[in-house]
Design a protein around this motif. Structure first.
Motif, PDB file in Angstrom:
ATOM      1  N   ASP A 146       0.717  -1.183   0.160  1.00 28.14           N
ATOM      2  CA  ASP A 146       0.058   0.135   0.109  1.00 28.14           C
ATOM      3  C   ASP A 146       0.881   1.142   0.168  1.00 28.14           C
ATOM      4  OD1 ASP A 146      -2.176  -1.506  -0.007  1.00 28.14           O
ATOM      5  OD2 ASP A 146      -2.845  -1.382   2.096  1.00 28.14           O
ATOM      6  N   CYS A 147       1.839   1.325   0.965  1.00 34.55           N
ATOM      7  CA  CYS A 147       2.858   2.486   0.933  1.00 34.55           C
ATOM      8  C   CYS A 147       3.327   2.324  -0.640  1.00 34.55           C
ATOM      9  CB  CYS A 147       4.087   2.020   1.768  1.00 34.55           C
ATOM     10  SG  CYS A 147       3.501   1.965   3.649  1.00 34.55           S
ATOM     11  N   CYS A 150       0.922   4.226  -2.870  1.00 33.92           N
ATOM     12  CA  CYS A 150       0.497   5.588  -2.419  1.00 33.92           C
ATOM     13  C   CYS A 150       1.581   6.544  -3.035  1.00 33.92           C
ATOM     14  CB  CYS A 150       0.559   5.809  -0.963  1.00 33.92           C
ATOM     15  SG  CYS A 150      -0.995   5.107  -0.051  1.00 33.92           S
TER      16      CYS A 150
ATOM     17  N   VAL C  19       5.603   5.492   3.693  1.00 32.77           N
ATOM     18  CA  VAL C  19       5.522   6.438   2.680  1.00 32.77           C
ATOM     19  C   VAL C  19       6.511   7.652   3.010  1.00 32.77           C
ATOM     20  CG1 VAL C  19       4.552   8.225   1.360  1.00 32.77           C
ATOM     21  CG2 VAL C  19       3.240   6.038   1.829  1.00 32.77           C
ATOM     22  N   GLY C 240      -7.867   7.975  -7.182  1.00 29.64           N
ATOM     23  CA  GLY C 240      -6.775   8.130  -6.275  1.00 29.64           C
ATOM     24  C   GLY C 240      -5.547   8.719  -7.263  1.00 29.64           C
ATOM     25  N   ALA C 282      -0.865  10.570  -0.471  1.00 33.06           N
ATOM     26  CA  ALA C 282      -1.009   9.258   0.385  1.00 33.06           C
ATOM     27  C   ALA C 282      -2.253   9.339   1.029  1.00 33.06           C
ATOM     28  CB  ALA C 282       0.178   9.071   1.288  1.00 33.06           C
ATOM     29  N   THR C 283      -2.401  10.331   1.831  1.00 35.16           N
ATOM     30  CA  THR C 283      -3.554  10.476   2.690  1.00 35.16           C
ATOM     31  C   THR C 283      -4.661  10.384   2.147  1.00 35.16           C
ATOM     32  OG1 THR C 283      -2.266  12.100   3.763  1.00 35.16           O
ATOM     33  CG2 THR C 283      -4.164  11.450   4.857  1.00 35.16           C
ATOM     34  N   PHE C 285      -5.157   9.113  -0.997  1.00 34.29           N
ATOM     35  CA  PHE C 285      -5.286   7.785  -1.662  1.00 34.29           C
ATOM     36  C   PHE C 285      -5.831   7.078  -0.395  1.00 34.29           C
ATOM     37  CE2 PHE C 285      -4.648   5.450  -5.086  1.00 34.29           C
ATOM     38  CZ  PHE C 285      -4.191   3.968  -4.903  1.00 34.29           C
ATOM     39  N   CYS C 286      -5.557   6.901   0.448  1.00 41.51           N
ATOM     40  CA  CYS C 286      -5.988   5.975   1.525  1.00 41.51           C
ATOM     41  C   CYS C 286      -7.627   6.322   1.965  1.00 41.51           C
ATOM     42  CB  CYS C 286      -5.332   6.304   2.847  1.00 41.51           C
ATOM     43  SG  CYS C 286      -3.534   5.616   2.810  1.00 41.51           S
TER      44      CYS C 286
END
Lengths: 307, 318, 314, 327, 512
Positions: A146-147, A150, C19, C240, C282-283, C285-286
């Protein structure tokens, strides 16, 4: 009355001797897949294109000499339109575009296939581990992926190229890393569905150890969706290389690669459009071919989809 | 009567789910003598398949013992388990899902021999495979066929051949015939019985079909929600069923005979096997249920020689 | 349901940490320094070193990492080396551009991808199925900047109906949206086709026909609802990615989106800016993945019951 | 013929798969009076389900084709109807129950709505009236009405089959086709569902075509029986003819021989040898000849005609005149 | 199509909605109403990093282009290159050349109305020295004193003849309003409202879009004709050209050479092409043994054909070939003719140097013109038996690579701060200077450069610089390639438009 079903034990095995064993040639399931694949005309079109490209990539040196036509500078016939002796015309440095596209096939296909192979391999390993074992390992690996997912793919590419300089190797690393998460996810889903079958339990009942179960029982049967993803993936990687070279991260010049040729000649687009059209077409045809083949393979590999 | 080939002592298997522990196999005490067949019968979700898999250590038990020739195989380490597998094999239910589609018939049958067996020379191995195929009634020309080319009956025969490959002593048959047509079903049952006569095999025969289990087993255990509610010889069970659930099962079977009258049909559905309350798990569907059936654990008592039952009020309306 | 949402939100923190670690290491380990960037190639070395010193770029890597994390906890993401303004100002005034573009693309993707996908599935192996699949693949295969430049030539130069670049009125967004939507519409189309084929073969479709429902009703009330479940996840993922901004489109159409900010920040070694943008994306996307999962549960009752028990549905 | 409510005359159905033609049904003739139950017995591949789908005209559009024959329900010739006309009948005049309850219901639509849909399609009424009808139907099949808003996965196998039945009986169809309704269920649940079907059938005076491979179920639910083998009807008659009759088609004997009986303690079964025929190349003459223990020369050449005795018909040379030999 | 009534209708509705609300007039048909336009839109390719004079001196030209119009310096250089008074009315230089005294005008107002005083000048000079951008000028500053409101004294550590010209030209020394600068702090570099005294005032900066300036009506040299100027960022050269043709921008200064012919024959546009101040040259790292031998350097020089190079790299019109390092308009310029390409001579030289079958050298490049030069060299030098290996870098990584002397050859580009040989040669030839990537260390050159800087007599200075350039030229230490031609295009109706060597825009001189 004892039916003849249970051959009595001592029956001599004469009539079932070795020769009979060989007589029945092994009908490989691939034949079935091929028969179904032939049915879809689009897949055949895709396959035809691929064969042409593969031919160009392999026999590039015979078609046109790399050094003289693709690299050497001859300003005299610079920016000439398509003609008899220069089928695709010449670029800003007078090099023959047809030669560069042909040799470009080797580089672009090479890049596409290597990156896909690498990310597929890593995806297979990670995916089968997650799929088969599940539990903590599965969670940890998926979170790490997942990282990676992202982080915008381009950032990875930029940072790597900035770190170790522009070279094809870094490009491959950058592209491979950004495609691993999607591969792992597909392999994992496929492995989970296959691992539930009874023949996996039967294998464990026959005392097989886990690595052999995964390699011989699970992966061959989970291969369907993975193979489809591989064909689709090659297409998207070739496109990604083109985009990367658009922001100056492509392969090191003067290596002929479609993405670089396309992005470098975008200035000439309005005045000598052929410089942009031919490499663009090459990318499109390659991606199209792989995607068509991938679609055909998806239907062929999944017997249930057959109408 | 020599010692039973295989015996379970308070065997337990719980799966933990977010809503609590699922009692799949709860305190089972069974034994099977060499050369005999124990029928395990019960409706779906009663834990009979799990019981079979726990015996073969395909699923790790939560508690209790499994004595094979007196040794508790649950304590075996990996090497011992592998050796044990040569003696204990399994036949699976779904002919379509129990054979690896990517392997030919001969490869499937030869696999256990290659791993557990002693034969290394390939000619000898092929001979053994041929002999097994003829034993289970498969034509020799199918040697290189793939499972998807064959029908259900032949595939199940391959499953049997695979189980026989390493000359086992004990075979767990998990609903081997339920997925087949009646005519093919009969052929496979005959095959299994003949093999038992010839090779002295011991079976645990798991099924939900009472008429099939009556035909093939010496003793029968009836399971309900992870517990064994009744255990006795086959004739005894059909002649004098004691536990209300067994009686309900027998009553529900439609006999292919016009003057057979169906018994009284029980109401309600299976309760959830997750964190079941103490006491009799059949209480909610049983006519004779009284407060003594609820709350405290019932014992699995031997009411008449060889006839065990887990119920206190079984004698009410014989 | 809330227990699950909270659990998922807590899960974002480790991902973000991961990340941050990865990106911070890459940015700091690589050669080149912000000072050189700002002063250019011909600026003398002492000036470059002096500037780096003021930016705190010269102290050792672990120290920099610790400082960064310390500040981050206090929600102080530092100033961009380049503009000396707080990093989030830049993000905040560039994000609307990318967001508008992403929303527009999503609408186009859904409107083109799904209906055609269903059509191609219902009439499998028909001429229509071939044509839609072929064009979808053709357009998806074309490099986006090639498409973008062609569009500019056609619509801005020859027809002169659309502005060639920059942002402002809605008409500035039309071409970028089309360029971006083409790729995502194609993949949505192909995925919908596959899931529709799968759904049509299910037993409940035959039951619906057995009830006397017309073919259209069977498709649009029964089959499509099940077929769209996996499509939602992939659309979520694409959304995303879109929010990450597409570098190519922003370059060709000169649109100040997040994508070009990422490029600018990385190439000028503007570490605080790069970190801020990456964390922001990243935030986001989550969050999107969480919304997609909740949406999935909202539509598929089987998943909803699992959520209510607080189990992670992955 | 006049009191015949439902009849199939000489129906043949073929499937075209890849490049070979599968002859699933080869000329079957059936008929049923109103309110009667006809059991259609046979093994996998006998063509039972194909016949049912032919009646409902739900054969797969591209590959399934009715080659010959006619189907009439009441006085309507099903095969001649246009698709919209047929669609009006489905669920209203003729309804079907399917084998696997686990997959027959749409997982993402509530149980109540799926039943409501049948009413919407055929009996347009006010929302409230239809909702009340759904509640009534659920109670009818033994499910509490409040569960109308729950989803299929919240029900057990037995419960789901009751919902399918409720759906089928919503418009009180005149003909109900049940394709192995209880095969996927446990014995006790099967007993409950069969009992319910019998009660509803008599209450609504519906005639039923019950497809099954379980002779026990036939004995307890059907009035007449037809035994199918390889797409043909080999024996037909009342339940008494089949179960108590002396003379039977060899395949019927084989079927009865394969079933282990509760009361008799026979050690060995005497099953039918060999395997089910390959529908793409059926044998010459009688389809059962390769597996028939009392197969004669003529059986391999000519396919037998029906020999009628009272309500009992058998298609086998053993009993026909040409065969000469009698039982 | 009855199969999808709902969805098809929905799609059409959405599409119409999308295009309908795009009603706002596209910026195409500007209102060429009767009265002449007073606004101007200039397209620039890169977004500025900051709008304060000290950063304007750096490579990022877009900073300088905007800052020129907001601020003013003490002096300025007119068209013919003479130093003219501006904020400073008059100035004296002490005999020893160490003290410069400037008399300031008392009527110069900042945009916010404050009067410009010596305090502001002192603040500007100190800030510029601290920032370190123009260290080659501020390096010799000793002290800055604001004696009174209109007198400013600058003391140097050692005499520097080009200093006066430096002060006149350097953007870093544009005078800033001290009060505003200190009050705005960090915000000053992004929104310098009321900080300058030039013809235009800062209005707004939409990040990623544009910078807007409005005219300063009370400007002492008279209010400019253009009332509002928008610097619009267009990142893609070809998109810029299209923006020009569609009238989306009035001026575009970073046109790609490929578009120039097309723009030239567009009657609505005027294209102005001049020889710029930037020089491209090849540095051969003499720390590497192979390049210590002059014959190898000579061979490389003989293998180059500059005409072909310019044609390949800049489409033929983007550069003017040159044999000398300094620009023609620079003080101390000496003209050399580039060597004619002679593959045989190059091969023979290599053979003499001990490499009969040619050599393999690595050329370090980044992107843009450097990449094209590298690529062209590889194609060209092949015939001279020189095999070129290209090693690509991202710009800052290239600088790092060369600073650590890992490079063989690197194409470099540079521009002097002022038209004086001192600033155009120092950073290339003097031992130890950062830009000296050829790693030349010849004592004679260092001595001459130091003397030249302090030599008051102009004629003597020219002799010295000529001698330096002779040594470099004869020793083939650096191979100059070409001057970069500057090109920009604008709407034909714009009066007073011409391309300037330093790519700046004097917006106050323009009018419709």
């Amino acid at each position: 009355m004892k039916t003849n079903q249970v051959g009595n034990f001592a029956q001599d095995l004469s009539e079932y001797d070795e020769q009979l064993f060989k007589e029945y040639k092994k009908v490989n399931p691939v034949v079935g897949v091929w028969r179904r694949l032939k049915k879809s005309k689009l897949a055949m079109l895709g396959l035809f294109f691929l064969l042409v490209l593969a031919f160009a990539a392999i026999f590039a040196d015979f078609i046109c000499d790399y050094e003289s036509m693709a690299i050497e500078l001859n300003i005299a016939n610079r920016l000439q339109g398509p003609s008899i002796e220069h089928w695709f015309g010449t670029d800003g440095q007078g090099r023959d575009l047809f030669a560069r596209v042909i040799h470009g096939a080797r580089v672009s296909l090479g890049l596409g296939l290597t990156c896909t192979a690498l990310s597929a391999l890593l995806g297979l390993i990670l995916g089968s581990i997650c799929g088969y074992f599940g539990g903590v390992i599965d969670n940890v690996i998926m979170r790490v992926l997942d990282c990676v997912m992202c982080i915008p793919g381009v950032l990875m590419a930029l940072a790597l190229v900035a770190a170790m300089g522009q070279s094809t190797a870094n490009l491959i690393i950058a592209l491979t890393v950004s495609y691993i998460p999607s591969f792992t996810r597909i392999v994992r889903a496929s492995v989970i569905s296959v691992a539930g079958n009874e023949y996996v339990e039967a294998a464990r009942a026959s005392g097989l150890d886990t690595p052999r179960i995964i390699s011989k029982y699970i992966l061959p049967n989970a291969a369907g969706p993975v193979i489809v993803e591989i064909t689709m993936n090659v297409a998207s990687i070739i496109k990604a290389v083109a985009s990367l070279s658009f922001i100056g991260l492509g392969v090191v010049p003067p290596t002929p690669e479609w993405g670089v040729m396309l992005s470098e000649s975008r200035e000439f687009m309005r005045y000598s459009p052929y410089l942009v059209i031919f490499p663009g077409l090459a990318i499109i045809i390659t991606s199209l071919a792989f995607n068509l083949l991938g679609d055909g393979l998806r239907d062929a590999l999944d017997p249930r989809l057959k109408d | 009567m020599n010692r039973p080939l295989i015996q379970t002592v308070n065997l337990k298997k719980y799966f933990n789910t977010p809503r609590g522990k699922l009692h799949a196999v709860d305190n089972i005490n069974l034994s099977i003598n060499r050369g005999q067949t124990l029928g395990v019968v019960g409706e779906s979700g009663c834990g009979k398949s799990t019981l079979g898999r726990v015996l073969l250590r395909l699923v790790e038990a939560t508690g209790g013992q499994v004595l094979y020739n007196g040794e508790d195989i649950l304590q075996y380490n990996a090497k011992q388990v592998k050796k044990m597998r040569a003696k204990m094999q399994m036949i699976f239910q779904d002919p379509y899902a129990s054979l690896n589609p990517r392997m030919t018939v001969s490869e499937i049958i030869a696999e256990p021999i290659r791993i557990l067996g002693t034969i290394t020379d390939s000619r000898e191995l092929n001979r053994k495979v041929f002999r097994l195929m003829s034993t289970v009634g498969l034509a020799g020309r199918l040697v290189n066929a793939y499972p998807h080319e064959l029908d259900g009956g032949r595939r199940q025969r391959i499953g049997v051949a695979r189980a026989l490959a390493v000359d086992p002593e004990f075979i767990v048959c998990d609903e081997p015939v339920s997925a087949l047509d009646v005519s093919i079903q009969a052929q496979i049952l005959n095959l299994l019985m003949d093999l038992q006569d010839e090779m002295g095999l011991t079976y645990m025969f798991i099924t939900h079909d009472l008429s099939v289990v009556r035909h093939i087993s010496n003793n029968i255990a009836v399971m309900y929600l992870g517990q064994c509610v009744e255990l006795c010889s086959a004739e005894e069970l059909f002649r004098n069923p004691l536990h209300p659930y067994t009686r309900a099962l027998l009553a529900a079977i439609p006999e292919p005979d016009l003057n057979h009258r169906m018994g009284e049909i029980i109401k309600g559905e299976l309760t959830s096997p997750i964190a079941p309350p103490a006491g009799c798990r059949f209480a909610n569907r049983c006519k004779h249920c009284a407060d003594e059936c609820l709350r405290q654990e019932l014992s699995f008592s031997e009411v008449t020689p060889g006839h065990f039952v887990m119920c206190k009020r079984y004698s009410d309306d014989i | 349901m809330y227990r699950y949402v909270i659990k998922r939100l807590l899960l974002i923190i480790p991902i973000l940490l991961g990340v941050i670690l990865i990106v911070f290491t890459i940015m700091n380990v690589t050669p080149g320094d912000p000072g050189r960037h700002m002063l250019g190639m011909s600026a003398p070395q002492e000036a470059v070193d002096a500037l780096n010193e003021t930016l705190g770029y010269n102290d050792p890597f672990p120290v920099r990492l610790l400082n960064y994390l310390k500040n981050m906890v206090r929600l102080d993401f530092g100033n961009s080396y380049r503009t000396k303004q707080p990093v989030f100002d830049e993000i905040i005034n560039r994000f609307p551009v990318t967001f508008k573009l992403a929303i527009g693309t999503m609408i186009l993707t859904i409107l083109i991808g799904i209906p055609l996908g269903v059509l191609a599935a219902v009439r499998q192996y028909s001429k229509l199925d071939m044509i839609t699949t072929f064009t979808a693949l053709l357009l998806a295969a074309a490099p986006s900047f090639w498409l973008a430049l062609l569009m500019i030539l056609l619509f801005s130069l020859y027809l002169n109906i659309l502005p060639p670049n920059g942002i402002g009125s809605f008409s500035h967004y039309i071409m970028p949206m089309l360029t971006q939507a083409v790729v995502y519409a194609a993949s949505t189309l192909r995925m919908t086709r596959t899931t529709m084929l799968e759904a049509i073969r299910q037993d409940y479709v035959r039951t619906a026909r057995g009830k006397g429902a017309s073919e259209a009703r069977v498709i649009w009330r029964h089959a499509i609802k099940n077929a769209l479940l996996p499509v939602i996840t992939s659309l979520g993922m694409s959304f995303g990615a879109m929010l990450g901004g597409t570098i190519v489109i922003e370059q060709v159409f000169s649109m100040p989106g997040l994508g070009s900010l990422v490029i600018l920040a990385i190439t000028t070694k503007d570490i605080p800016q790069t970190m801020a943008v990456t964390i922001f994306l990243a935030t986001l996307f989550c969050m999107i993945m969480l919304v997609v999962d909740l949406l999935y549960a909202f539509i598929d009752p089987r998943v909803k019951t699992r959520y209510l028990q607080g189990r992670l549905a992955r | 013929m006049s009191d015949k409510f439902f009849s199939i005359e000489n129906l043949s159905v073929e499937y075209i798969a890849d490049d070979e033609v599968v002859k699933a049904v080869n000329g079957i003739t059936l008929s049923m009076k109103r309110g009667e139950t006809l059991g259609l017995v046979g093994e996998t591949g006998a063509g039972k389900t194909t016949s049912a789908l032919a009646v409902m005209r739900l054969l797969p559009p591209r590959t399934g084709r009715v080659v010959s024959g006619s189907i009439t329900v009441g006085d309507i010739d099903i095969l001649s109807l246009s698709e919209p006309e047929m669609r009006k009948l489905r669920g209203e005049l003729v309804a079907m129950i399917y084998q696997d309850p686990m997959t027959s219901l749409n997982p993402v639509i509530t149980v109540g709505d799926q039943i409501l849909e049948v009413l919407e399609l055929h009996k347009r009424q006010s929302k409230a009236a239809m909702k009340a009808r759904v509640a009534e139907l659920l109670e009818l099949v033994g499910i509490s009405a409040e569960r109308a808003d729950e989803y299929p996965h919240q029900f057990s196998g037995g419960m789901r089959q009751r919902v399918v039945i409720a759906m089928a009986l919503a418009c009180e169809p005149e003909l109900l086709i049940a394709d192995e309704p209880t095969t996927a269920l446990d014995v006790t649940i099967q007993a409950q569902v069969l009992q319910m079907i019998r009660e509803l059938k008599t209450k609504l005076n519906t005639s039923m075509l019950l497809i099954t491979h379980d002779l026990g179920v036939v004995a307890h639910t059907c009035d007449n029986v037809a035994i199918m083998y390889a797409g043909e009807i080999v024996e037909q008659g009342t339940v008494a003819d089949i179960f108590n009759g002396k003379r039977h088609h060899p395949y019927t004997n084989g079927l009865f021989g394969s079933i282990p009986r509760l009361n008799k303690q026979s050690k060995r079964l005497n099953p039918i040898e060999g395997m089910l025929p390959d529908p793409t190349n059926l044998p010459e003459g009688c389809n059962f000849s390769p597996r028939c223990p009392s197969c004669m020369e003529i059986c391999k050449i000519k396919s037998p005609r029906f020999v009628q005795s009272g309500t009992h018909r058998i298609a086998c040379h053993l009993y026909s005149s040409e065969g000469g030999a009698n039982a | 199509m009855k199969l999808f009534p709902k969805f098809m209708v929905l799609t059409l509705a959405m599409l119409m909605l999308l295009t309908a609300c795009g009603g706002e007039k596209t910026g195409i048909s500007d209102d060429n109403s009767i009265s002449p336009r007073s606004d101007l839109v200039i397209g620039i390719i890169t977004e500025p990093t900051a709008l304060i004079p000290s950063t304007a001196a750096s490579d990022a030209q877009s900073n300088g282009r905007i800052v020129d119009n907001i601020y003013e310096g003490l002096l300025y250089v007119d068209e013919s290159g003479n130093i003219q008074p501006n904020i400073a009315e008059s100035w004296e230089i002490s005999t020893d050349g160490l003290t410069y005294t400037f008399r300031l005008r008392d009527d110069v107002k900042f945009h916010n109305g404050d009067i410009l005083t010596a305090e502001d000048v002192k603040y500007t000079f100190d800030e510029c020295a601290k920032a370190g951008y123009s260290v080659e000028i501020t390096g010799t500053f000793a002290e800055t004193i604001a004696e009174d409101d209109t007198t400013f004294v600058l003391k140097l550590t050692m005499p520097s003849s080009p200093m006066l010209r430096n002060i006149a030209v350097a953007r870093g020394l544009y005078i800033m309003n001290k009060a505003v600068a200190e009050q705005l702090g960090d915000k000053f570099s992004v929104a310098p409202v009321g900080a300058g005294s030039g013809p235009y005032k800062f209005e707004s900066w939409e990040s990623g879009q544009n910078v807007c300036l409005v005219s300063n009506e009370e400007y002492r040299k008279g209010a400019p004709s253009i009332k509002k100027v928008v610097f619009k960022f267009i990142k893609e050269a070809s998109a810029g050209a299209i923006a020009l043709e569609t009238g989306n921008v009035d001026i575009y200064g970073d046109v790609s050479m490929v578009d120039v012919p097309n723009l030239q024959n567009n009657k609505d546009l005027q294209v102005s092409l001049i020889q710029g101040d930037y020089v491209y040259y090849l540095c051969m790292n003499q720390k590497k043994d192979i390049f210590k031998d002059i014959r190898v350097r000579q061979a490389i020089a003989y293998s180059l054909n500059l005409d072909e190079l310019i044609m390949a790299v800049t489409n033929g019109i983007g550069g003017t070939k040159t044999g000398s390092l300094t620009t023609p308009s620079c003080f101390g310029y000496k003209k050399y003719d580039p060597v004619e390409q002679d593959f045989e001579k190059a091969k023979q030289l290599l053979a003499e140097a001990g490499y009969p079958d040619g050599i393999t050298i690595e050329v370090a490049i980044s992107d843009g013109s450097r990449k094209k030069i590298g690529e062209t060299m590889k194609g060209m030098l092949k015939n001279a038996g020189i095999n070129v290996e290209l090693k690509g870098f991202e710009i800052s990584a290239l600088a790092d690579y060369c600073t650590k002397d890992n490079h063989d050859i690197v194409p470099m580009v540079a521009k002097g701060y002022i038209y004086d040989a001192d600033s155009e040669l120092t950073d290339k030839v003097v031992t130890g200077t950062w830009g000296n990537f050829s790693r030349i260390s010849i004592p004679r050159i260092d001595e001459l450069m130091a003397l030249g800087r302090q030599e008051p007599d102009d004629a003597r200075r020219i002799e010295m610089y000529h001698e330096v350039q002779d040594i470099v030229h004869d020793g083939y230490h650096i191979i100059p390639l070409y001057y970069v031609n500057n090109v920009s295009a604008a709407d034909v109706k714009l009066k007073g438009f011409k391309t300037r060597p330093d790519l700046s825009y004097h917006v106050w001189e323009l009018s419709w």
